[in-house]
Write a protein that holds these residues in place. Sequence first.
Motif, PDB file in Angstrom:
ATOM      1  N   UNK A   1      -2.106  29.250  25.460  1.00 34.37           N
ATOM      2  CA  UNK A   1      -0.674  29.520  25.402  1.00 34.37           C
ATOM      3  C   UNK A   1      -0.381  31.004  25.585  1.00 34.37           C
ATOM      4  N   UNK A   2      -1.150  31.838  24.895  1.00 35.16           N
ATOM      5  CA  UNK A   2      -0.943  33.287  25.002  1.00 35.16           C
ATOM      6  C   UNK A   2      -1.221  33.776  26.415  1.00 35.16           C
ATOM      7  N   UNK A   3      -2.317  33.282  27.010  1.00 40.12           N
ATOM      8  CA  UNK A   3      -2.626  33.745  28.352  1.00 40.12           C
ATOM      9  C   UNK A   3      -1.615  33.239  29.373  1.00 40.12           C
TER      10      UNK A   3
ATOM     11  N   UNK B   1       2.643  34.519  33.127  1.00 35.72           N
ATOM     12  CA  UNK B   1       3.887  33.896  33.577  1.00 35.72           C
ATOM     13  C   UNK B   1       3.634  32.548  34.255  1.00 35.72           C
ATOM     14  N   UNK B   2       2.827  31.718  33.579  1.00 31.91           N
ATOM     15  CA  UNK B   2       2.509  30.376  34.059  1.00 31.91           C
ATOM     16  C   UNK B   2       2.853  29.374  32.962  1.00 31.91           C
ATOM     17  N   UNK B   3       3.068  28.133  33.350  1.00 35.10           N
ATOM     18  CA  UNK B   3       3.280  27.120  32.317  1.00 35.10           C
ATOM     19  C   UNK B   3       1.939  26.823  31.651  1.00 35.10           C
ATOM     20  N   UNK B   4       1.984  26.507  30.383  1.00 32.37           N
ATOM     21  CA  UNK B   4       0.767  26.223  29.625  1.00 32.37           C
ATOM     22  C   UNK B   4       0.045  25.018  30.229  1.00 32.37           C
TER      23      UNK B   4
ATOM     24  N   UNK C   1      -2.137  28.610  43.925  1.00 30.61           N
ATOM     25  CA  UNK C   1      -1.671  29.322  45.113  1.00 30.61           C
ATOM     26  C   UNK C   1      -2.197  30.755  45.075  1.00 30.61           C
ATOM     27  N   UNK C   2      -2.022  31.449  46.173  1.00 26.60           N
ATOM     28  CA  UNK C   2      -2.408  32.867  46.212  1.00 26.60           C
ATOM     29  C   UNK C   2      -1.586  33.646  45.189  1.00 26.60           C
ATOM     30  N   UNK C   3      -0.302  33.332  45.063  1.00 25.17           N
ATOM     31  CA  UNK C   3       0.539  34.025  44.083  1.00 25.17           C
ATOM     32  C   UNK C   3      -0.004  33.851  42.668  1.00 25.17           C
ATOM     33  N   UNK C   4      -0.420  32.645  42.339  1.00 27.47           N
ATOM     34  CA  UNK C   4      -0.978  32.385  41.012  1.00 27.47           C
ATOM     35  C   UNK C   4      -2.304  33.104  40.835  1.00 27.47           C
ATOM     36  N   UNK C   5      -3.125  33.110  41.879  1.00 31.96           N
ATOM     37  CA  UNK C   5      -4.399  33.824  41.823  1.00 31.96           C
ATOM     38  C   UNK C   5      -4.173  35.298  41.535  1.00 31.96           C
TER      39      UNK C   5
ATOM     40  N   UNK D   1      -4.569  22.867  33.331  1.00 30.19           N
ATOM     41  CA  UNK D   1      -5.133  22.114  34.457  1.00 30.19           C
ATOM     42  C   UNK D   1      -6.077  22.982  35.286  1.00 30.19           C
ATOM     43  N   UNK D   2      -5.744  24.260  35.431  1.00 28.50           N
ATOM     44  CA  UNK D   2      -6.631  25.168  36.162  1.00 28.50           C
ATOM     45  C   UNK D   2      -7.957  25.321  35.426  1.00 28.50           C
TER      46      UNK D   2
END
Length: 107
Positions: free
Chosen positions: A25-27, A32-35, A49-53, A40-41
């Motif tokens: 949750x903290x990470x 700025x990602x959903x828990x 996505x590249x943006x998430x990476x 799932x990652x």
Amino acid sequence: MEKQQLIEIGNRLRQKRKELKLTREEFAELADLSVGFYGQLEVGTSQMSIDTLVKISKSMHVSMEYIVFGEELPESDASAVINMLNHCTPTELKLAEKVLKLFLMKS
């Protein structure tokens, strides 16, 4: 991407998150990602996505290469360049700076 690769990426994410002493949750909040998506990652059931990476890489302070491939790129040794610059005149240093900016495409 193969399932095994996703699992390996997830394992690296989990290991690094734990090194940072953060909960999922903290990470997720930090990146700025959903828990749920971040979870799932970590278990390897989703791709990013590249943006998430980029978000994860910056939040964990690790390279994208480490996340995807499990390897850090070796740090380059700039000592030869620094040694050359140390022997330049002020005029040569200004010219070297201009050339380097052009080479790196920065202003």
